[in-house]
Every structure is written in C-alpha cells, then in structure tokens.
Design a protein around this motif. Sequence first.
Motif: not given
Lengths: 220, 220, 220, 220, 220, 220
Positions: B46, B48, B78, B117-118, B122, B144, B182
């Motif tokens: 992933g 990150q 991405c 966001a994850i 980020s 996130s 994402c």
Amino acid sequence: MSRTIFVINPNSSTSVTEAINQAVEPLRTAQGPQIACLTLPEGPAGIQSQRDVDGVIGPLLSRAKELEEDASAFVVACFSDPGLHALREQSRRPVFGIAEAGVLTALTLGQRFGVIAILPTSIPRHLRYFGAMGVMARFAGDLSIGLGVTELADEARTYERMLATGRSLRDGHGADVIVMGCAGMARYRRRLQGELGIPVVEPTQAATAMALGRVLLADL
Amino acid sequence: MSRTIFVINPNSSTSVTEAINQAVEPLRTAQGPQIACLTLPEGPAGIQSQRDVDGVIGPLLSRAKELEEDASAFVVACFSDPGLHALREQSRRPVFGIAEAGVLTALTLGQRFGVIAILPTSIPRHLRYFGAMGVMARFAGDLSIGLGVTELADEARTYERMLATGRSLRDGHGADVIVMGCAGMARYRRRLQGELGIPVVEPTQAATAMALGRVLLADL
Amino acid sequence: MSRTIFVINPNSSTSVTEAINQAVEPLRTAQGPQIACLTLPEGPAGIQSQRDVDGVIGPLLSRAKELEEDASAFVVACFSDPGLHALREQSRRPVFGIAEAGVLTALTLGQRFGVIAILPTSIPRHLRYFGAMGVMARFAGDLSIGLGVTELADEARTYERMLATGRSLRDGHGADVIVMGCAGMARYRRRLQGELGIPVVEPTQAATAMALGRVLLADL
Amino acid sequence: MSRTIFVINPNSSTSVTEAINQAVEPLRTAQGPQIACLTLPEGPAGIQSQRDVDGVIGPLLSRAKELEEDASAFVVACFSDPGLHALREQSRRPVFGIAEAGVLTALTLGQRFGVIAILPTSIPRHLRYFGAMGVMARFAGDLSIGLGVTELADEARTYERMLATGRSLRDGHGADVIVMGCAGMARYRRRLQGELGIPVVEPTQAATAMALGRVLLADL
Amino acid sequence: MSRTIFVINPNSSTSVTEAINQAVEPLRTAQGPQIACLTLPEGPAGIQSQRDVDGVIGPLLSRAKELEEDASAFVVACFSDPGLHALREQSRRPVFGIAEAGVLTALTLGQRFGVIAILPTSIPRHLRYFGAMGVMARFAGDLSIGLGVTELADEARTYERMLATGRSLRDGHGADVIVMGCAGMARYRRRLQGELGIPVVEPTQAATAMALGRVLLADL
Amino acid sequence: MSRTIFVINPNSSTSVTEAINQAVEPLRTAQGPQIACLTLPEGPAGIQSQRDVDGVIGPLLSRAKELEEDASAFVVACFSDPGLHALREQSRRPVFGIAEAGVLTALTLGQRFGVIAILPTSIPRHLRYFGAMGVMARFAGDLSIGLGVTELADEARTYERMLATGRSLRDGHGADVIVMGCAGMARYRRRLQGELGIPVVEPTQAATAMALGRVLLADL
C-alpha cells in the motif's frame, strides 16, 4: 556540536557541487556546525525534467540514510526540491530544500518575487511547487534564460541572459526581488543584484543559512 | 481503435487492482477502447508515505514505456498521483491521475469538496497537491479514517469509518461533495452516497472516464 | 442505455448547432448513449451580453424539462454556462456546462490556462465565472478576437485572429493550454493546436466527453 | 435632483418591500434623492432557488427599463443579486446589489465576515458569488437558519435562529462581522448586533447607502 | 444630526485639503451631516514613505480624540490609510480609509481594478494593503506616474502621466476600473474617466460617501 | 565581524527582553556576530492594541537610527512586527520581524500553521498581516489564550492555556505546526512541542536565526 550539515547536490556535476561549496563558505564558523557539500553520482549531469527530479529521490534517500547519524541537518540542493518531503519523513534531522528556502527568504526582501529559471520546461514544475507552498499571491513571474546545461559553461552569455531575464521580471512583471532558480550560480549573484538594483537570492545560501540557524537552536 | 487505456495500480496488491477493474467495467463498451488494469509488482502493498509515492515512480515509468505503443492513454491509480507529470513528459499519450481527476470531477458536483483519506499522514501530502492544482478555494476539508492497509480488510469497520468521516466533512466542514481519497474502494461508493445524501466521487472511475473521452476525441 | 445526452445550444443559430454536432461525433459509439444536439429557437442569434445569457435560461429550462424523461444527461453549450446551476436543481440527470468542463479539462493539460474570447465584453463575465469556480490560481489570461457574430463567417480572418490571440496568451501571459471561449469553433481546434504547439481545448467536446463518462458510470 | 433611487424587491411579497422601505427611511433627506421601493409582481413569494434567481431577471430588466428615465440609481434587493450585471449593461444609471454591497460594507467593519442565510440550499449559490467577487479570503462562514418563507412569519423563532446562527459564526468560524443574507430583516439588526457584540450589516441599507453616495457625486 | 464627518488630510498641505474639500462638496446636503476637511499640521508636506505613513498616526489619533465628541464619523484621507485600524479602536464613531473605500467602491464598477500611484516606492506598500484586504483576486495592477510632490504642481504633466498610466493599466493589465491612488486629485477624475472610457474612482469621495451613508443609518 | 545584531523588544518590560535574550543564546557563537537584546523604554508594558503597535514605531526608528553604524542587522521583537517596513526603508542593514520570520519558518515545518495569540483583539491584526504576507493558503487558525499582560506572570496557568489552545488548533483546525504569537515565551516552547507532538516555532529565535544567516552571508 560535532555533527554536519550535509548539502546534497542531487546531480552528478562536481563543478556544481564545488560552486555550492564556495557559496556556503561564509556560513562556516569555527564554533558552528560543519557544512559538507556532496555530489550524488547516481544523478544526471543536470536535473532538467520532472523525470529527472523524481529519478534522483531514491539515491538521495539512500545517501541521506547513510549520513543520518553524522548529520545535523540536510539541504537538498536542486531548485525542484526533489525528495524534500520524503526525506523529512525519513530523517530525524531538519531538512531544507533550496527552492522552498529561496522563496521564503525572498519574501523577507520584497513584495513580489520573480524567478530566473534555466529551461522553459521547468516553469510549470515551479508553478506547481509555488502553488503547493501557497505563495502564489506573492509571485511576480518565472522566466527562463533558455540555455541547456552545456551552454551554461559560457559564463558571459549566461550572465547576460540572467540580467535580461531579471530586467523582464522587474520591469514587465513587477518583481522587486529575484530568486535564482538553480543551484551553482552563486558567482553571478552579487553582480546581478548590483545591476538590477533589487535583491537577488541565491537559494543554496538561503537554505544552508536556515539549516545553520535550526541546528544552532536544536538543543533549546 | 485497437489500443488500450492502461490503468496502472502502483501498489502490488492485486485485490486493489481487481477492485479497480470492477469499478471501471461500465466504461468498457463494444466499440470503445479496451481498458486494462495492471498491478505494479515493484510497488509496496500500500502506498502510505511520501517515500512510497516517490519510490514507485521509477517502476511506473518503466512499465509505461513498455506499454507505450499499445496504449491509447494511461491512468495512474493511486490518490497521490505518483509520477503523473513525469509520465506526461515521457509519453505521447494522454495521462490521468486519479486524485486530479477525482477532484476536478467533484468540482462539477458540488461547491466545496471534502476528501476521505485513509491515513492522517496523507493529509499534508494531499494539501500540497491541491495547492499545486490551485483548487484550495473549493476545498472543505480532508479527514482520515485512521485505518492501516491491513485493517481495511474489515469492510464493515471501514465503511463505518468512511460514513462517520463523510458526515464530519459534510456537517462540520461544509462539504457538499465527497472524494474518496484512495483507489480500490468503489464498492462503498453508492451506499456512502446514499447515506450521506451528497455526491461521492470514486476517483479511478473519474480518471478512467476522462481517459475514455480523451481517447475517443483523439482523432479529431 | 436507451436514453440520450442532450447538448443544447442556447442560441438560435443552427449552423452553430451543426458545428457542435460534428464536434461531438467521435463520442458516439454503437453501444454508448445517443448524443443529440439541439438548437434553442428562443435564443438570440449569438449570446453576447450578460442579458443574453440570463435571457436564455427560462427557455432552456423549459426545453430541458420536456426532455427530462428521455435524457441521460444535459450539456449546456454556451461558454457562459447559462442556467447551469438552475438546471442542476431542476433535473435528476447530470448537467454539464461547456465553460466549466472546458476549463477543468484544461487543468489536466497545462498549468496555466488561457481563454480565447470572441468579444471583449465577455471577459469580465468569464472572470466572474472563473472566480466562482475557484480556479483563478491557474488562470493565465483571457483575450478576445474582437469579432462580432456576423464577422465570424469569414473563417480565414477568424482563424487568423484566434492564432494571434493564442500567441499572445502563450507568449505574453504564460498560458500553456488554451480554451476556446465559445461553442461552434471545433473546426479550428486541431490546426490552432498545431500552430501554437500547446494543447487547445474545444469546450463542447470537453463537456460532452464528461457527460458520456458520467452516463456510462451512472448505474454503478 | 429630481430623479429617484429605485429599490426593487424582485419577489412578490409586499411585506418584504415594506420592510425594506422602513429600513432605508433614514437615507431619505429633504435635499437628497427620492428613494422608492417597488415590488416585482412577476416574482415568486420568496426567492429560494437558483431557478427563482434566474427567473426574475427578465421581469426585473423590463421593469427597470420602464423606470430608466426617472431613475438616478437602481438597487436590486435580493441577496442573490439577480440580474445585477445584466442591469449594469442595460442601464446608464449606477446599479447596486444588496449581496455585493452588504459584503463590501462588512469588509469595513471586521476582518472575517459571516453570513446568515435563510435556507441551506442558498449557501453554495452564495459561495459561488463570493468567489466571483474575489472575497473568499475574508470569508468566515455561511450558515442557514433553516426556515422556509412561511415560517419566517414567526418572528420570535426567526430571531432566535438568527441569534444562534450568528453565535456559531462568531464562535465557531471566527466571524467578527455578520451580514444578514436576505432582504426584509432589518427589524432584527440592532438587537442582533447588540446581543452578538459584533457589527451586523443589513444589506438593503448597505446598498441603498452606496447608491445615495453615488447619486450625490454623479455630477462631479 | 448636529455632528460632523471629519475628513482628515494627514499631510500638512492645505492645498490638498482644499482639493478634498471641493471633491466632497456634493455630499453636503442641507439636512445631512456636516463635512469638515482638516489638515494635520504635524504631517509632512506629502506622505511618500512607510515612515511617513507610520509617523502621522500619533498626531492623527490625537487630533481625532479631540474631535470625538463632535464627530459623527472620520475619514482618513491618505491612500495608505495611516492609523485606520488604530482609530477604529480608539473611536466610537465609524472610521473610513480612502484606500479601503476606494478599492471597495471600484469592486462595484469593474471586475479588475488598477491603481494609479504617485511614486513607485508606494507600490509594495499598496500591495501589502490589498493583500491584507483580501482583494488581490480582483487586482489588475498598480503603476506609478513617477512624479514627486513638488512636480505635481505641473497639472498638465500630471494629467498626461495619469492618462498614460491609466492606459497601461487598461490595455496591458486588463483593468476595467481605475482607482486614483492619492488624495487631492479629484479635479482630474472626470476627464480621465472620459478619455479612458472606464470608471475612475476618486477615493476621498468614495470614503466620504460611505461615511455619509453610515451616519445617516446610525440611529436605526 | 565586529557589528551586532540588535534585537529590539519594543515594549518596556525588561523581563520580556531578558526572556528573548535567553532564547537567542544558542545563536551566539565565538566567531559569529554579537547579538544584543534591547528594551524600548518608550514602549508600553505590553503591546496589545493596534494603537500600541503604531505608537512604538517612532521610538523604534529613532533607536535603530542611533544603532545603525554598529548594527549588522535588526530584529523587531514583537509579534505585530511594528515598524518593520519603515525600518527597512530607513536602514541599510537587513531587518527582520518576528511574526514574518516565525510564520515563514513554520512553513518549512508543516503544511498548515496555527498561531497562539495572547489576546483575542490581536487576531484580526494578525489576519491582516498574514493577508499582507500572502500566506493565508497555509493558515489553519489563530486562537488566543485570553490572558492579559499581568496574568501571564502565572506561568502554570499560561502554559495550560497555551497547551489547550495548541490542541484546539491541531485537532479542530488542522494545524500541523504552531507559531507562538508573542515574544518572551520561549521557555514554554520545548514542553509545548513535546506535549502537542507537532513543531512549535518561537518567533524571536526564528527571526534572529534568519538575521544570523543574512549577516554571515552579507559579504558574499
């Protein structure tokens, strides 16, 4: 204070590294941190494209990792600030980019900064970066001298182009401070500033000076 | 129209690639260009960190170079758009990034976009990118869900976090359109949009749709 | 997919509608949605003033209401995007404006967009719109060719003016992508792009391509 | 000075017109221009949607054309400033919109302005307008009281909502000046300002005051 | 309404004060507030530098304090708005600055304002101020006529320079409204506007007109 | 290098000057320039209002003029940067303001800066300044601890308020770097940074570090 500020030139031209080395000489003091200027042999002769910028990040990070324990700070000495934020993630030391530091320094010397780029293809890349920095409200213009890496060896012609470009930025775009959009050009700075009559910022000096201040304050 | 739109997932998770593949299925038409979704095996599981972003650019450019002759367009799948501008330099084909396309698409669906966001790390990277895009005047917020790559396997929890984050963006930050920050999350889009009551943009769909239009118009 | 993308030319010039019709032809595929280009007979011969813009909104909304059930999407094909937001309120279908879509598309092709307007009086109206869109950070300039609707019939002169205006935007204002600030000019696009050496966006194509993507994805 | 400042309420509610009439009473002086407040019978009871905004432009322009010779200035008294720029094109007299004038006046009273909207659906429309005005750098927030036109008849409830919304703008969004985002609410202004402790701008007053100044200066 | 709008010229040139006095004459009405124009004898002959600007603030505040009880409003009549915010803190009356009011007024007359400055050294100061006002999105340019205070006595030359500068702002910078960047130049306004064909704002008039409106509304 | 960097505290509190003196101690090196911290006895005990800011400019300029020959640089050590631009006009030496330097330094440490102000009344003044600096795109928020000058003597309470305010900026406003909006608070910096987990910039250190770099480079 036994550690060192590492100024990494991410291209492979040792002449550029040497020019940077001379540019930052006044920042070396007996009691202060050492300043070492390094060449990245994996880099291209000159960083001209976005691909070049992105391509040196890996070697730059590897080299910085080796230097981490001996480092008090890092300066990435290419005006596209390759790997700046990745190196900030990787390192526990302060990290400076010469574009960021050059522009921020210019903001203390004039109201609208102009940039002298080497190649026209760099300009959109610069603009994306100034946008990311959030400083477009202070931006006057970015114009190139239109010379390739090899042509820069002709110093008279290079200076003449820089002067003409600086005048366009000053007279046509309202710039009242100029940032040199490249490393290794410090030898032209004083004369250019004199003839333009407005401040000219050499970005490797700007970034290394910021690094010096940060290192001195680090223990407080 | 024998060439192909290559959607390149720059991480090495084939499950993400498969999710993208399903997400863009409606854009495949009998007469239109083929759409192929690829995994970059050199990528991390992933993406990150900024280092991850920068690190996949080299392999991505190499892969794209091999595909150039067969390509009608490229999509970098991405949300940090790694290598977008380098690939635009390298390729003669149109190149799209899912963050750029996702945000631009959101601008046609609402006045202020919010981003889910994850990871919190980020967010500064996203902000630099939105600044470079010059769209901060339309930005509502970026929050996130705070889950790592492995935790995303728990779909119920992932969805619950997305919904809560979307609600914060809508109610606390004034977002009237949401961008999923994402790739590989298209399966949650419709339900999320339904429960939030405002449009939700899935960025791989947004970018591939833009690529499709560009390819169809390419001969005019 | 039995519904239709309706591209509505809000002026009454069928020659403009026909030019739009040819411009979007490549977006028609066997399996994809139909695309129908319509003239608004209630509109003026050309939309030149803010009054003209505002005046076509009523008839445009009425026409769109009649078409709602047969529509998969609407494109408002005038560079002032008359009625765009009112139609978004009225319709359950996606709605696109050619100015919005043209500018957003340009943002994927260059860093600073320039606009070729027909009349100088349109420029403040465009600027208000770009301000509302929040994209002024990417704006290079907006210059007019200074020809009235009837003068546009002289194609050689029109092209010559467009080329000169495009050069001013590129060389004097730093534009690296151009948006044609009007509908019905697609026939000049390819040649203009070739001679300017930077991308030129035809906005009816940009908007209809966006509509196509949205329609294909609508069921997901 | 025999001509008149016409303040046109573009909705058909005479109670709103009457409230405006009282609000601008202090601007009537013996020697100064007359100020007449008119209702547009073709308008809806309240202007709530973009469609409503666009729909009143035609009747507004027609009415203003009839009044042109008797007019010294026009004020469009709806917070969406319908037809403002079209009327500026049409008329040889100065034309003011209450949103534009209300916000510009607020910029002389505080650093960040907040707006109290009636309906949540108005907010994106306001934001587009503030973007077109180029004043988003001074924008604190825009929140609605969430009451429909008919519910506004309950004055206690309306005031209570305005006060709560003003407090949210002040305490949560950093507003230090408030603009009432509607016409016809002048009766709440003084009390609201007193309880909030920051200036509150009533926009019909702001616009009519600007018109008065322009008219007095017109002969110089 | 027995109180007075005090228009304070913070330089010591009574000829400038007299010119301001004539400029605001149309704003004096039988029933309305009195308007008195004062010279600040402690000020320099002309305010040319930041030091001059800062230096008059003390005397200005002292003078305003003496006038407080008799004042209905204050206008600071120098285009650098010296002491504007300090006076707003000190006084319970509305306070206006001619730069602020001149620019805000221009925003109702065109989309991009240009400023005619007297000296080139004023331009960075103006830009800082427009940045603080948050109006740079509407800024076209600021150019100086390059004449010192004594040279302004040559009216023909002064006007000629203003006209040439206005044309540069209009044709080279896209200005569609001009603000005179100084007090005491009202006698050139009408002719300049006529020859340029775009509105020209005289800032002492703009500010005093705003003050008049505020005073008339003060009791509501 | 026999000249001195003069750090001028424009208020009359010697305790503040002493705190600044300790804060910049690490920047004093054997070989480098001397750094002297001075109190301005003409200043108020604390600079709290715009009037205070403007009022110290005259004495500050006088003092700096006396020091000019002995100075290598000046630092204005009040977060409102009183007289910064006037001193830049007056002096041939580099001049730094702690607000400007503090914010620019923060831009190298995070993407969105938050400011901890002492008094709420300072916030609009800060915002005007950040607008003039053109950095609002990077601004997260500015919140005050709400303590008067005398209350600051209670260090535990002061620190507790700073911490709470820093948390609000970080969690509610998205700040990832904090600037202390006052001089003389360096003793809290390290602990605050530790507890907040994001960088905290002490502005007198930031400005003096910039001055040091500029002085060292001055002869190149």
